[in-house]
Scaffold this active site. Structure first.
Site, PDB file in Angstrom:
ATOM      1  N   SER A 159       2.997  -2.002  10.547  1.00 12.90           N
ATOM      2  CA  SER A 159       4.438  -2.071  10.827  1.00 12.90           C
ATOM      3  C   SER A 159       5.071  -3.418  10.473  1.00 12.90           C
ATOM      4  O   SER A 159       5.932  -3.913  11.198  1.00 12.90           O
ATOM      5  CB  SER A 159       4.719  -1.683  12.290  1.00 12.90           C
ATOM      6  N   GLU A 177      -5.789  -4.961  10.515  1.00 17.28           N
ATOM      7  CA  GLU A 177      -4.784  -3.930  10.759  1.00 17.28           C
ATOM      8  C   GLU A 177      -5.119  -3.174  12.036  1.00 17.28           C
ATOM      9  O   GLU A 177      -5.916  -2.219  12.001  1.00 17.28           O
ATOM     10  CB  GLU A 177      -4.771  -2.926   9.597  1.00 17.28           C
ATOM     11  N   ASN A 222       0.868  -1.181   0.000  1.00 17.17           N
ATOM     12  CA  ASN A 222       0.000   0.000   0.000  1.00 17.17           C
ATOM     13  C   ASN A 222       0.907   1.234   0.000  1.00 17.17           C
ATOM     14  O   ASN A 222       1.471   1.584   1.026  1.00 17.17           O
ATOM     15  CB  ASN A 222      -0.885  -0.034   1.255  1.00 17.17           C
ATOM     16  N   TRP A 223       1.031   1.848  -1.171  1.00 16.74           N
ATOM     17  CA  TRP A 223       1.977   2.957  -1.305  1.00 16.74           C
ATOM     18  C   TRP A 223       1.476   4.223  -0.616  1.00 16.74           C
ATOM     19  O   TRP A 223       2.228   5.172  -0.441  1.00 16.74           O
ATOM     20  CB  TRP A 223       2.223   3.275  -2.784  1.00 16.74           C
ATOM     21  N   LYS A 224       0.187   4.253  -0.290  1.00 19.95           N
ATOM     22  CA  LYS A 224      -0.437   5.476   0.272  1.00 19.95           C
ATOM     23  C   LYS A 224      -0.141   6.661  -0.666  1.00 19.95           C
ATOM     24  O   LYS A 224      -0.042   6.458  -1.873  1.00 19.95           O
ATOM     25  CB  LYS A 224       0.035   5.709   1.703  1.00 19.95           C
ATOM     26  N   GLY A 243       2.763  -1.097   4.441  1.00 15.43           N
ATOM     27  CA  GLY A 243       2.806   0.335   4.117  1.00 15.43           C
ATOM     28  C   GLY A 243       4.252   0.783   3.959  1.00 15.43           C
ATOM     29  O   GLY A 243       4.881   0.549   2.929  1.00 15.43           O
ATOM     30  N   GLY A 244       4.804   1.384   5.008  1.00 16.70           N
ATOM     31  CA  GLY A 244       6.149   1.960   4.968  1.00 16.70           C
ATOM     32  C   GLY A 244       7.203   1.084   4.293  1.00 16.70           C
ATOM     33  O   GLY A 244       7.948   1.552   3.416  1.00 16.70           O
ATOM     34  N   GLY A 304       2.033   2.319  10.953  1.00 21.74           N
ATOM     35  CA  GLY A 304       2.987   3.427  10.860  1.00 21.74           C
ATOM     36  C   GLY A 304       3.672   3.781  12.169  1.00 21.74           C
ATOM     37  O   GLY A 304       4.307   4.830  12.273  1.00 21.74           O
ATOM     38  N   GLU A 336      -6.988   4.769   7.666  1.00 20.51           N
ATOM     39  CA  GLU A 336      -6.775   6.201   7.365  1.00 20.51           C
ATOM     40  C   GLU A 336      -7.992   6.792   6.654  1.00 20.51           C
ATOM     41  O   GLU A 336      -8.344   7.952   6.869  1.00 20.51           O
ATOM     42  CB  GLU A 336      -5.492   6.364   6.526  1.00 20.51           C
ATOM     43  N   HIS A 359      -9.617   1.245   4.620  1.00 22.21           N
ATOM     44  CA  HIS A 359      -8.372   1.427   5.360  1.00 22.21           C
ATOM     45  C   HIS A 359      -8.621   2.385   6.536  1.00 22.21           C
ATOM     46  O   HIS A 359      -9.405   3.322   6.421  1.00 22.21           O
ATOM     47  CB  HIS A 359      -7.295   1.991   4.428  1.00 22.21           C
TER      48      HIS A 359
HETATM   49  P1  PGA Z   1       2.572   0.388   7.820  1.00 26.50           P
HETATM   50  O1  PGA Z   1       1.147   0.623   7.107  1.00 26.50           O
HETATM   51  O2  PGA Z   1       3.133  -0.886   7.255  1.00 26.50           O
HETATM   52  O3  PGA Z   1       3.380   1.607   7.423  1.00 26.50           O
HETATM   53  O4  PGA Z   1       2.320   0.307   9.261  1.00 26.50           O
HETATM   54  C1  PGA Z   1       0.277  -0.448   6.883  1.00 26.50           C
HETATM   55  C2  PGA Z   1      -1.007   0.043   6.282  1.00 26.50           C
HETATM   56  O5  PGA Z   1      -1.447   1.144   6.631  1.00 26.50           O
HETATM   57  O6  PGA Z   1      -1.635  -0.635   5.464  1.00 26.50           O
END
Ligand code: PGA
Length: 256
Positions: free
Chosen positions: A214, A168, A9-11, A235-236, A174, A98, A96
């Protein structure tokens, strides 16, 4: 046996040209393997260049990070399922945390998005997860179950065949503080039990449940060692080709 799935997930990261360069790099590092599936979910603006950089018979599939429930019309700033399909997307992330926290998405919106994706042949990756307050109050299971029933209610077993669930925990996203494998496994088991109770055991045992929050090259091996965890939403760590390639490699060997 459920095939492991790794979703990046590149966001809101990478321009169209950065996406193309990243994918060329990633392709060199990751050999194709029948033992794991990989989805890249760039921002809308980079999907086309990602597709071009992947080429016609790529090992990687494309996904989007969001979708609107209508097919077209006066919805300024939104993107529909047919538009994503036309760009070669096969998957879409919905719900998600967010989107829920920053953009006011509620279960009823997410349910409409899941249904729109299914109507157009996109496979939804449905995100659920509790906040730290909910976890500390002992409400993890009830929060996750309420999110599942609020978004999946009324779907048929056939619909669910192409749905993936991503657990999640909001406190892990994050933050560098991933759930332990035991914490994730506990919730994954309760999700599978919910699916069995609401539908049937065949559906429950076939559905893929990913962990997200994470995920790193350091913790992926332990997470995938459990047969309750069918992959990861990253994500990251998916933004760095070296880290992401390492995560994929672990997935390719986990159930090989
Ligand atoms: P993260 O994000 O790996 O940076 O914690 C995961 C996500 O939001 O899908």
């Amino acid at each position: 046996m459920r095939r492991p799935l790794i979703v990046g997930n590149w966001k809101m990261n990478k321009t169209a040209s950065e996406a193309a360069a990243f994918i060329r790099d990633l392709r060199e590092r990751v050999p194709a393997s029948p033992h794991a599936e990989v989805v890249l979910a760039p921002p809308f603006t980079a999907i086309e260049s990602a597709r071009n950089a992947l080429g016609p018979s790529s090992y990687f599939s494309l996904g989007a990070q969001n979708v609107h429930w209508e097919t077209h019309g006066a919805f300024t700033g939104e993107v529909s399922a047919p538009m994503l399909c036309d760009l070669g997307c096969r998957y879409v992330i919905v719900g998600h945390s967010e989107r829920r926290a920053l953009f006011g998405e509620r279960d009823e919106h997410i349910q409409m998005k899941v249904r729109a994706a299914l109507r157009h042949g996109l496979s939804p990756i449905l995100c659920v997860g509790e906040s730290l307050v909910h976890r500390e109050a002992g409400r993890t299971e009830s929060v996750v179950t309420a999110q599942l029933s609020g978004t999946l209610e009324g779907l048929t077993t056939q619909d669910l065949a192409t749905v993936t669930i991503a657990y999640e925990p909001v406190w892990a996203i994050g933050t560098g503080r991933a759930a332990t494998t035991e914490q994730a496994v506990t919730v994954h088991r309760s999700i599978r039990l919910f699916m069995e109770t609401g539908w049937d055991s065949k559906t429950a045992s076939a559905i893929r449940i990913l962990y997200g929050g994470s995920v790193t090259p350091q913790n992926i091996e332990s997470l995938l060692a459990s047969d309750s965890i069918d992959g990861a939403l990253v994500g990251g760590a998916c933004l760095d080709p070296d880290s992401f390639a390492t995560i994929i490699e672990f997935a390719q060997t986990a159930r090989a």
